[in-house]
Motif scaffolding. Structure first.
Motif, PDB file in Angstrom:
ATOM      1  N   LEU A  90       0.083 -26.570   7.991  1.00 40.42           N
ATOM      2  CA  LEU A  90       0.847 -26.048   9.121  1.00 40.42           C
ATOM      3  C   LEU A  90       1.731 -27.169   9.622  1.00 40.42           C
ATOM      4  N   ASN A  91       3.031 -27.045   9.424  1.00 43.40           N
ATOM      5  CA  ASN A  91       3.974 -28.059   9.893  1.00 43.40           C
ATOM      6  C   ASN A  91       4.742 -27.477  11.068  1.00 43.40           C
ATOM      7  N   ILE A  92       4.434 -27.971  12.260  1.00 42.64           N
ATOM      8  CA  ILE A  92       5.094 -27.498  13.485  1.00 42.64           C
ATOM      9  C   ILE A  92       5.762 -28.657  14.226  1.00 42.64           C
ATOM     10  N   LYS A  93       6.074 -29.695  13.505  1.00 40.17           N
ATOM     11  CA  LYS A  93       6.693 -30.882  14.105  1.00 40.17           C
ATOM     12  C   LYS A  93       8.079 -30.553  14.648  1.00 40.17           C
ATOM     13  N   ASN A  94       8.443 -31.238  15.709  1.00 40.59           N
ATOM     14  CA  ASN A  94       9.760 -31.091  16.344  1.00 40.59           C
ATOM     15  C   ASN A  94      10.019 -29.675  16.842  1.00 40.59           C
ATOM     16  N   ASN A  95       9.051 -29.167  17.570  1.00 47.54           N
ATOM     17  CA  ASN A  95       9.174 -27.914  18.310  1.00 47.54           C
ATOM     18  C   ASN A  95       8.805 -28.217  19.760  1.00 47.54           C
ATOM     19  N   ASN A  96       8.617 -27.197  20.552  1.00 46.99           N
ATOM     20  CA  ASN A  96       8.232 -27.378  21.949  1.00 46.99           C
ATOM     21  C   ASN A  96       6.801 -26.915  22.194  1.00 46.99           C
ATOM     22  N   ILE A  97       5.975 -26.957  21.174  1.00 49.84           N
ATOM     23  CA  ILE A  97       4.594 -26.500  21.253  1.00 49.84           C
ATOM     24  C   ILE A  97       3.754 -27.587  21.934  1.00 49.84           C
ATOM     25  N   ASP A  99       0.255 -26.867  22.747  1.00 49.87           N
ATOM     26  CA  ASP A  99      -1.153 -26.693  22.405  1.00 49.87           C
ATOM     27  C   ASP A  99      -1.298 -25.842  21.153  1.00 49.87           C
ATOM     28  N   ILE A 100      -2.422 -26.046  20.476  1.00 47.66           N
ATOM     29  CA  ILE A 100      -2.733 -25.325  19.251  1.00 47.66           C
ATOM     30  C   ILE A 100      -3.975 -24.478  19.526  1.00 47.66           C
ATOM     31  N   PRO A 101      -3.994 -23.213  19.089  1.00 50.80           N
ATOM     32  CA  PRO A 101      -5.201 -22.398  19.288  1.00 50.80           C
ATOM     33  C   PRO A 101      -6.442 -23.107  18.747  1.00 50.80           C
ATOM     34  N   TYR A 102      -7.513 -23.059  19.501  1.00 52.46           N
ATOM     35  CA  TYR A 102      -8.742 -23.799  19.216  1.00 52.46           C
ATOM     36  C   TYR A 102      -9.217 -23.734  17.759  1.00 52.46           C
ATOM     37  N   PRO A 103      -9.320 -22.557  17.136  1.00 49.17           N
ATOM     38  CA  PRO A 103      -9.823 -22.537  15.752  1.00 49.17           C
ATOM     39  C   PRO A 103      -8.978 -23.338  14.756  1.00 49.17           C
ATOM     40  N   LEU A 104      -7.702 -23.508  15.026  1.00 49.76           N
ATOM     41  CA  LEU A 104      -6.868 -24.304  14.120  1.00 49.76           C
ATOM     42  C   LEU A 104      -7.109 -25.786  14.323  1.00 49.76           C
ATOM     43  N   PHE A 105      -7.353 -26.177  15.559  1.00 52.31           N
ATOM     44  CA  PHE A 105      -7.534 -27.585  15.860  1.00 52.31           C
ATOM     45  C   PHE A 105      -8.905 -28.093  15.419  1.00 52.31           C
ATOM     46  N   HIS A 106      -9.843 -27.190  15.223  1.00 52.63           N
ATOM     47  CA  HIS A 106     -11.190 -27.543  14.791  1.00 52.63           C
ATOM     48  C   HIS A 106     -11.580 -26.742  13.546  1.00 52.63           C
ATOM     49  N   PRO A 107     -10.814 -26.871  12.458  1.00 55.62           N
ATOM     50  CA  PRO A 107     -11.079 -26.055  11.268  1.00 55.62           C
ATOM     51  C   PRO A 107     -12.412 -26.350  10.595  1.00 55.62           C
ATOM     52  N   HIS A 108     -12.967 -27.547  10.833  1.00 56.60           N
ATOM     53  CA  HIS A 108     -14.240 -27.882  10.187  1.00 56.60           C
ATOM     54  C   HIS A 108     -15.354 -26.939  10.628  1.00 56.60           C
ATOM     55  N   TYR A 110     -15.030 -23.910  10.817  1.00 58.99           N
ATOM     56  CA  TYR A 110     -14.822 -22.657  10.080  1.00 58.99           C
ATOM     57  C   TYR A 110     -14.804 -22.900   8.579  1.00 58.99           C
ATOM     58  N   ASN A 111     -15.331 -24.041   8.157  1.00 56.00           N
ATOM     59  CA  ASN A 111     -15.458 -24.387   6.738  1.00 56.00           C
ATOM     60  C   ASN A 111     -14.135 -24.374   5.984  1.00 56.00           C
ATOM     61  N   ARG A 112     -13.122 -24.937   6.571  1.00 53.63           N
ATOM     62  CA  ARG A 112     -11.854 -25.061   5.873  1.00 53.63           C
ATOM     63  C   ARG A 112     -11.132 -26.316   6.346  1.00 53.63           C
ATOM     64  N   TYR A 113     -10.168 -26.734   5.562  1.00 53.51           N
ATOM     65  CA  TYR A 113      -9.383 -27.916   5.873  1.00 53.51           C
ATOM     66  C   TYR A 113      -7.939 -27.478   6.059  1.00 53.51           C
ATOM     67  N   ILE A 114      -7.342 -27.888   7.159  1.00 50.09           N
ATOM     68  CA  ILE A 114      -5.931 -27.590   7.413  1.00 50.09           C
ATOM     69  C   ILE A 114      -5.230 -28.892   7.766  1.00 50.09           C
ATOM     70  N   GLU A 115      -4.151 -29.173   7.083  1.00 46.99           N
ATOM     71  CA  GLU A 115      -3.323 -30.316   7.455  1.00 46.99           C
ATOM     72  C   GLU A 115      -2.327 -29.821   8.491  1.00 46.99           C
ATOM     73  N   ILE A 116      -2.420 -30.360   9.689  1.00 47.62           N
ATOM     74  CA  ILE A 116      -1.522 -29.957  10.777  1.00 47.62           C
ATOM     75  C   ILE A 116      -0.586 -31.127  11.065  1.00 47.62           C
ATOM     76  N   ILE A 117       0.697 -30.871  10.923  1.00 48.94           N
ATOM     77  CA  ILE A 117       1.715 -31.882  11.203  1.00 48.94           C
ATOM     78  C   ILE A 117       2.418 -31.444  12.478  1.00 48.94           C
ATOM     79  N   CYS A 118       2.253 -32.237  13.531  1.00 49.25           N
ATOM     80  CA  CYS A 118       2.812 -31.831  14.816  1.00 49.25           C
ATOM     81  C   CYS A 118       3.116 -33.039  15.686  1.00 49.25           C
ATOM     82  N   ASP A 119       3.668 -32.778  16.842  1.00 53.09           N
ATOM     83  CA  ASP A 119       3.909 -33.793  17.855  1.00 53.09           C
ATOM     84  C   ASP A 119       3.798 -33.121  19.217  1.00 53.09           C
ATOM     85  N   ASN A 120       3.846 -33.888  20.285  1.00 53.91           N
ATOM     86  CA  ASN A 120       3.805 -33.367  21.665  1.00 53.91           C
ATOM     87  C   ASN A 120       2.526 -32.630  22.024  1.00 53.91           C
TER      88      ASN A 120
END
Length: 121
Positions: A90-97, A99-108, A110-120
Protein backbone atom coordinates in the motif's frame (compact mmCIF):
# COMPACT_ATOMS: atom_id res chain seq x y z
CA UNK A 1 -3.90 12.96 -19.97
CA UNK A 2 -7.35 11.83 -19.00
CA UNK A 3 -9.71 13.27 -16.37
CA UNK A 4 -11.84 10.13 -15.87
CA UNK A 5 -11.65 6.45 -16.63
CA UNK A 6 -14.02 5.04 -19.22
CA UNK A 7 -16.85 3.05 -17.65
CA UNK A 8 -15.99 0.14 -19.95
CA UNK A 9 -12.88 -0.58 -17.84
CA UNK A 10 -15.09 -1.51 -14.88
CA UNK A 11 -16.58 -4.31 -17.01
CA UNK A 12 -13.28 -5.99 -17.93
CA UNK A 13 -13.57 -9.09 -15.78
CA UNK A 14 -10.17 -10.49 -16.85
CA UNK A 15 -8.25 -7.28 -16.14
CA UNK A 16 -5.33 -7.96 -13.79
CA UNK A 17 -3.37 -4.70 -13.85
CA UNK A 18 -4.82 -1.21 -14.08
CA UNK A 19 -2.27 1.55 -14.51
CA UNK A 20 -3.74 5.01 -14.69
CA UNK A 21 -0.97 7.04 -13.10
CA UNK A 22 0.12 10.54 -14.15
CA UNK A 23 -3.23 11.82 -15.35
CA UNK A 24 -5.75 14.30 -14.03
CA UNK A 25 -8.15 11.90 -12.35
CA UNK A 26 -10.18 13.37 -9.50
CA UNK A 27 -11.94 10.02 -8.96
CA UNK A 28 -11.46 6.58 -10.42
CA UNK A 29 -14.95 5.79 -11.69
CA UNK A 30 -18.34 7.45 -11.91
CA UNK A 31 -20.28 4.22 -11.41
CA UNK A 32 -21.73 3.13 -8.05
CA UNK A 33 -20.00 -0.27 -7.99
CA UNK A 34 -16.88 0.18 -10.10
CA UNK A 35 -15.12 -2.93 -8.83
CA UNK A 36 -18.00 -5.38 -9.01
CA UNK A 37 -16.64 -7.08 -12.16
CA UNK A 38 -12.91 -6.57 -11.57
CA UNK A 39 -12.46 -9.70 -9.46
CA UNK A 40 -9.11 -10.59 -11.08
CA UNK A 41 -7.44 -7.21 -10.54
CA UNK A 42 -4.22 -7.64 -8.56
CA UNK A 43 -2.50 -4.29 -9.18
CA UNK A 44 -4.06 -0.83 -9.15
CA UNK A 45 -1.66 2.03 -9.79
CA UNK A 46 -3.27 5.46 -9.73
CA UNK A 47 -0.41 7.62 -8.48
CA UNK A 48 0.25 11.20 -9.58
CA UNK A 49 -3.36 12.22 -10.11
CA UNK A 50 -5.76 14.50 -8.28
CA UNK A 51 -7.69 11.85 -6.36
CA UNK A 52 -9.27 13.05 -3.13
CA UNK A 53 -10.69 9.65 -2.17
CA UNK A 54 -10.74 6.00 -3.10
CA UNK A 55 -14.06 4.32 -3.90
CA UNK A 56 -15.85 3.11 -0.78
CA UNK A 57 -16.22 -0.39 -2.18
CA UNK A 58 -12.54 -0.93 -2.99
CA UNK A 59 -12.73 -3.87 -0.57
CA UNK A 60 -14.48 -5.85 -3.31
CA UNK A 61 -11.08 -6.35 -4.97
CA UNK A 62 -10.36 -9.59 -3.11
CA UNK A 63 -7.26 -10.39 -5.20
CA UNK A 64 -5.71 -6.93 -5.04
CA UNK A 65 -2.06 -7.26 -3.97
CA UNK A 66 -0.72 -3.79 -4.81
CA UNK A 67 -2.49 -0.49 -4.32
CA UNK A 68 -0.29 2.37 -5.41
CA UNK A 69 -1.93 5.75 -4.97
CA UNK A 70 0.91 8.02 -3.92
CA UNK A 71 1.08 11.69 -4.91
CA UNK A 72 -2.62 12.47 -4.86
CA UNK A 73 -4.82 14.49 -2.51
CA UNK A 74 -6.46 11.63 -0.64
CA UNK A 75 -7.64 12.60 2.83
CA UNK A 76 -8.70 9.24 4.29
CA UNK A 77 -8.87 5.59 3.37
CA UNK A 78 -12.27 3.89 3.16
CA UNK A 79 -12.97 1.28 5.84
CA UNK A 80 -13.47 -1.39 3.19
CA UNK A 81 -9.73 -1.27 2.50
CA UNK A 82 -9.27 -3.39 5.63
CA UNK A 83 -10.99 -6.32 3.87
CA UNK A 84 -8.34 -6.54 1.14
CA UNK A 85 -7.00 -9.86 2.37
CA UNK A 86 -4.46 -10.25 -0.46
CA UNK A 87 -2.99 -6.75 -0.10
CA UNK A 88 0.82 -6.80 0.17
CA UNK A 89 1.78 -3.25 -0.81
CA UNK A 90 0.00 0.00 0.00
CA UNK A 91 1.74 3.16 -1.20
CA UNK A 92 -0.07 6.26 0.07
CA UNK A 93 2.92 8.59 0.29
CA UNK A 94 2.44 12.28 -0.47
CA UNK A 95 -1.27 12.47 0.25
CA UNK A 96 -3.18 14.20 3.04
CA UNK A 97 -3.92 11.01 4.99
CA UNK A 98 -3.41 11.34 8.74
CA UNK A 99 -4.47 7.89 9.93
CA UNK A 100 -4.64 4.32 8.70
CA UNK A 101 -7.49 1.95 9.66
CA UNK A 102 -6.35 -0.20 12.59
CA UNK A 103 -6.28 -3.62 10.84
CA UNK A 104 -3.88 -2.29 8.20
CA UNK A 105 -1.53 -0.77 10.73
CA UNK A 106 -1.36 -4.03 12.70
CA UNK A 107 -1.42 -6.72 9.98
CA UNK A 108 0.52 -9.20 12.13
CA UNK A 109 -2.66 -9.70 14.14
CA UNK A 110 -4.31 -10.92 10.96
CA UNK A 111 -1.50 -13.24 9.84
CA UNK A 112 -0.36 -11.19 6.89
CA UNK A 113 2.41 -8.81 5.93
CA UNK A 114 1.71 -5.46 4.29
CA UNK A 115 4.36 -2.99 3.23
CA UNK A 116 2.88 0.44 3.89
CA UNK A 117 4.67 3.42 2.38
CA UNK A 118 3.33 6.64 3.82
CA UNK A 119 4.07 9.94 5.50
CA UNK A 120 2.25 12.38 7.83
CA UNK A 121 0.91 9.57 10.00
Amino acid sequence: MISHLPESISKMSNLQVLQCQSNQLSKLFDTQEPFKNLSNLHTLSCSHNQLTELPKNIGMLSRLRELICNNNQIIHLPNSITTLSSLQLLNIKNNNITDIPYPLFHPHEYNRYIEIICDNI
